[in-house]
Design a protein around this motif. Sequence first.
Motif: not given
Length: 430
Positions: A207-235
């Motif tokens: 989600x970042x432009x060439x040569x620019x760092x992505x916002x932290x929100x992008x990595x927060x979202x990626x972490x949550x997206x990965x956690x959604x694979x776990x069947x007990x997430x959010x329990x």
Amino acid sequence: MDGTEGSTGQPGPAERSHRSSVSSVGARAADVLVYLADDTVVPLAVENLPSLSAHELHRAVREVLQLPDIALDVFALWLVSPLLDEPFLQFRRNVFFPKRRELQIRDEEVLRLLYEEAKGNVLAARYPCDVEDCEALGALVCRVQLGPYQPGQPAACALREKLDSFLPAHLCKRGQGLFAALRGRGTRAGPGEQGLLNAYRQVQEVGSDSGCEAALGTHYRAYLFKCHELPFYGCAFFHGEVDKPAQSFLHRGGRKPVSVAISLEGVHVIDNREKHVLLGLRFQELSWDHTSPEEEEPILWLEFDGDSEGTPVNKLLKIYSKQAELMSSLIEYCIELSQVAEPAGPQDSATGPPSDPSSSPAPVERPKLRRQGSVVSSRIQHLSTIDYVEDGKGIRRVKPKRTTSFFSRQLSLGQGSYTVVQPSDSLEQG
């Protein structure tokens, strides 16, 4: 509702037991302390505390944190009491908030709070994860805390010094010993460190432009997206114990402590010591009830289809817990919610642009983990269950066959996956 506490650098149960969410009480005002998932404190000066509603207290927390309106649905106030003494208030994810709506959130502070809570559960092994997933999630934590990976920088040293900030403690212990203790700081990283380092290198600035760092929100979202694979997430987690399989005819197996994880999708029983799932059931795969015998521990009963030596049977699992009635009520409520189509939530700045009202977004399907020996796969052989089958007169314990429902409490008929199979005439009763 939740009494399980982790050990990830946060205060343990003994220390937390001395907390109080009311720090001082005067004639008219009180200072209320609300804890966030990362253990920071939100102090609130509250007038007339006894008449304050939970909704008003929730709004006060949102105002202090400057959260958007969507936070009303995302977060809830929890009463937490690890040692069953004075509870404290915690502001964290609402167990009834659907995962598909979570992926629509755009507000970075809301994403950060969800990320901190999920990270704490992963590091405390409350969310059992395979090594590969721990490394992928830990790499995203590295990116958030250390910035983008830079070739040539001594990243391995930084990871080694803070390894328990990125990986669960039971993985950090791998490779420790005399040679590991004697290993110099400039030497090669251990297996856990090396896998984490490799995953860190692969974190992309999506989600970042060439040569620019992505916002932290992008990595927060990626972490949550990965956690959604776990069947007990959010329990919601509950304490309990289950019987161990008997070691021999004369030696009973005793009990093992477990966590019972209940979410909108089903129930998971997790081995606290081995950090893996013992049993995972969707609501349409189980019946349940709870009992409170006099002078005995309350029991949550889970009934599900299984087999014994290739023969279909009904299996009953006993979960001993003082929270049995609470777990039973939560299961019932989650099933009620799952049977009602969720109305579209209010649109605000935190959930992105409004969608076409004539169409509803399709639910996000998460890939299921199918690794052989995955920690999220059921290990029914590690449980001591009671096998039942109907013999025409009633439900009796057998050596084993199958099947009818011992309990009437289950998902409505037509929605479950049960199929009634009558026992054969040669059934061996026991």
